[in-house]
Motif scaffolding. Structure first.
Motif, PDB file in Angstrom:
ATOM      1  N   PRO A 204      27.800  49.277 -65.105  1.00  0.00           N
ATOM      2  CA  PRO A 204      27.759  50.416 -64.136  1.00  0.00           C
ATOM      3  C   PRO A 204      28.927  50.255 -63.179  1.00  0.00           C
ATOM      4  O   PRO A 204      29.533  49.584 -62.937  1.00  0.00           O
ATOM      5  N   ALA A 205      29.190  51.767 -62.830  1.00  0.00           N
ATOM      6  CA  ALA A 205      30.283  51.878 -61.889  1.00  0.00           C
ATOM      7  C   ALA A 205      30.095  51.276 -60.390  1.00  0.00           C
ATOM      8  O   ALA A 205      28.676  51.186 -60.230  1.00  0.00           O
ATOM      9  N   PRO A 206      30.917  50.786 -59.991  1.00  0.00           N
ATOM     10  CA  PRO A 206      30.701  50.083 -58.690  1.00  0.00           C
ATOM     11  C   PRO A 206      30.138  50.849 -57.419  1.00  0.00           C
ATOM     12  O   PRO A 206      30.173  52.174 -57.617  1.00  0.00           O
ATOM     13  N   ALA A 207      28.994  50.289 -56.853  1.00  0.00           N
ATOM     14  CA  ALA A 207      28.312  51.052 -55.724  1.00  0.00           C
ATOM     15  C   ALA A 207      29.376  51.273 -54.569  1.00  0.00           C
ATOM     16  O   ALA A 207      28.653  51.950 -53.868  1.00  0.00           O
ATOM     17  N   GLY A 208      30.221  50.668 -54.403  1.00  0.00           N
ATOM     18  CA  GLY A 208      31.109  50.614 -53.295  1.00  0.00           C
ATOM     19  C   GLY A 208      30.572  50.176 -52.137  1.00  0.00           C
ATOM     20  O   GLY A 208      31.167  50.109 -51.042  1.00  0.00           O
TER      21      GLY A 208
ATOM     22  N   GLU B 266      35.337  47.289 -64.434  1.00  0.00           N
ATOM     23  CA  GLU B 266      34.767  47.187 -62.991  1.00  0.00           C
ATOM     24  C   GLU B 266      34.852  45.974 -62.400  1.00  0.00           C
ATOM     25  O   GLU B 266      35.031  45.815 -61.179  1.00  0.00           O
ATOM     26  N   ILE B 267      35.010  44.766 -63.130  1.00  0.00           N
ATOM     27  CA  ILE B 267      35.125  43.465 -62.388  1.00  0.00           C
ATOM     28  C   ILE B 267      36.536  43.093 -62.046  1.00  0.00           C
ATOM     29  O   ILE B 267      36.733  41.953 -61.482  1.00  0.00           O
ATOM     30  N   VAL B 268      37.572  43.869 -62.473  1.00  0.00           N
ATOM     31  CA  VAL B 268      39.079  43.574 -62.168  1.00  0.00           C
ATOM     32  C   VAL B 268      39.148  43.636 -60.611  1.00  0.00           C
ATOM     33  O   VAL B 268      38.614  44.344 -59.755  1.00  0.00           O
TER      34      VAL B 268
END
Ligand code: FE2
Length: 391
Positions: free
Chosen positions: A122-126, A164-166
């Protein structure tokens, strides 16, 4: 349909001796740190607290190959702490665990099994960013979309994959590499060299990737022997160059793929051999298999070799063979004391991976299982590889 153009994906890279001080400029009040206490000792941890101020918590000391249990333990240690920044200070293991803990912090409802579905994160929640501070020069994990874990119940390796995990920041402070044992510098450096040389000829490499990979290859070839063997003065400089080159090699594979060396690194985990050592051992064999190749010829030309494309590639393979000796990496699995019967027993299984491996598929020539087995067999006995040298 609109034409798409290759772009280079990477986090922000910061470099220089003492550049860990960059962390302060991020002005984060709550910081979770994962580390390796062998290179980031109590004093260094106190210095980091003084540098950052705020609430800095050390949530996991990662000392071995990362496991799924390490992820669970670190998530528990995090508890209800709500960091704005995760800092990973260590080698690939620390950075890989940090990526996973960050992901589960961003998405507490995410099932761990779902986190291992390739490129479906999933996209980062920030909530927080990751800053990676590598203390070895090889894995490139500070720039890559990959984290590798061992499932201790099945002994299988599991890959977490997703852009996303970079890490948002990679801080390349060579002060951390000065005390690395020579053997670790050699093995991790050969891993980085494999990344660079494989990215340079990857079928998916863009011109930008090729440029970066060529530069990293030449920097590593020039500096790794000094980094392993020299006295303190020149060694420190050489280690610094290797540190930067290893990260750029990581950027290169992250924007295409590793290649055949990485596909054939099956004996490494099976016989408990360091990844970088196995990569370094296999590199001349796979380079010969992929020769002649115009980018290898270009590499060889920059090393000062002349002749036709095939002749330059043949000289590059010879150069790599001699390079192994220079940095103290074995030519063969036999030399490492790997049992012959056990190796030959597994040979077909090791080779079978080339049918499904993305790294094999994106290498310049995907070998058949028979060809892959022949590469591994030759590498077991140390049969010196030779690229076709006809003009
Ligand atoms: Fe690698």
């Amino acid at each position: 349909m609109e034409k798409s153009f290759p772009a280079l994906q990477m986090g922000q890279l910061v470099c220089g001796r003492g550049s860990i001080a960059f962390l302060k400029t991020l002005q984060k009040q709550r910081v979770a740190v994962l580390y390796d206490s062998r290179v980031f000792n109590e004093r260094a941890r106190a210095d980091l607290c003084a540098l950052l101020g705020g609430d800095v918590r050390f949530i996991a000391d990662i000392l071995g190959e990362p496991t799924l249990d390490d992820i669970r333990t670190a998530v528990n240690a995090l508890g209800d702490f709500a960091p704005e920044l995760f800092v990973a200070i260590g080698g690939g293991s620390v950075m890989d665990v940090t990526k996973a803990v960050w992901l589960l912090y961003e998405h507490p409802q995410l099932d761990l099994a779902d986190a291992f579905k390739p490129f479906q994160l999933p996209a980062p929640a920030g909530k927080a960013d990751i800053a990676a501070v590598p203390t070895t020069s090889g894995t490139g994990s500070e720039t890559t979309c990959c984290a590798v874990f061992t499932n201790t119940q099945t002994q299988e390796k599991q890959l977490m994959l997703g852009f996303e995990i970079v890490p948002k920041y990679a801080i390349l402070d060579p002060n951390f590499t000065d005390t690395l044992p020579g053997l670790v510098a050699a093995h991790t450096g050969m891993d980085a060299l494999s990344h660079a040389m494989e990215a340079a000829v990857c079928k998916a490499a863009s011109p930008l990737v090729i440029s970066i990979a060529l530069g990293a290859t030449l920097d590593l070839l020039e500096n790794l022997p000094l980094s392993v063997n020299e006295g303190e003065g020149r060694k420190a400089y050489a280690r610094e160059q290797c540190h930067y080159a290893a990260t750029m090699a990581g950027v290169a594979i992250n924007n295409c793929s590793a290649g055949l060396v990485h596909a054939l690194d099956q004996p490494g985990p099976y016989f408990g051999l360091p990844h970088g050592l196995v990569c370094g051992l296999l590199l001349p064999y796979t380079t010969a298999f992929h020769s002649p190749h115009p980018v290898y010829a270009q590499m060889a030309g920059r090393l000062g070799f002349a002749g036709s494309e095939a002749q330059r590639c043949a000289q590059l393979v010879d150069y790599l063979w001699a390079f192994q000796t220079k940095v103290g990496v074995a030519h063969s699995f036999k030399e490492l004391g790997v049992d012959e019967a056990a190796f030959m027993d597994r040979l077909a299984a090791f080779a079978a991976v080339v049918d499904t491996s993305m790294a094999a598929r994106l290498s310049p020539r995907q070998p058949t299982q028979v060809e892959a087995a022949e590469i591994l067999r030759a590498a077991y006995y140390g049969e010196r590889p030779a690229a076709p040298a006809k003009a």
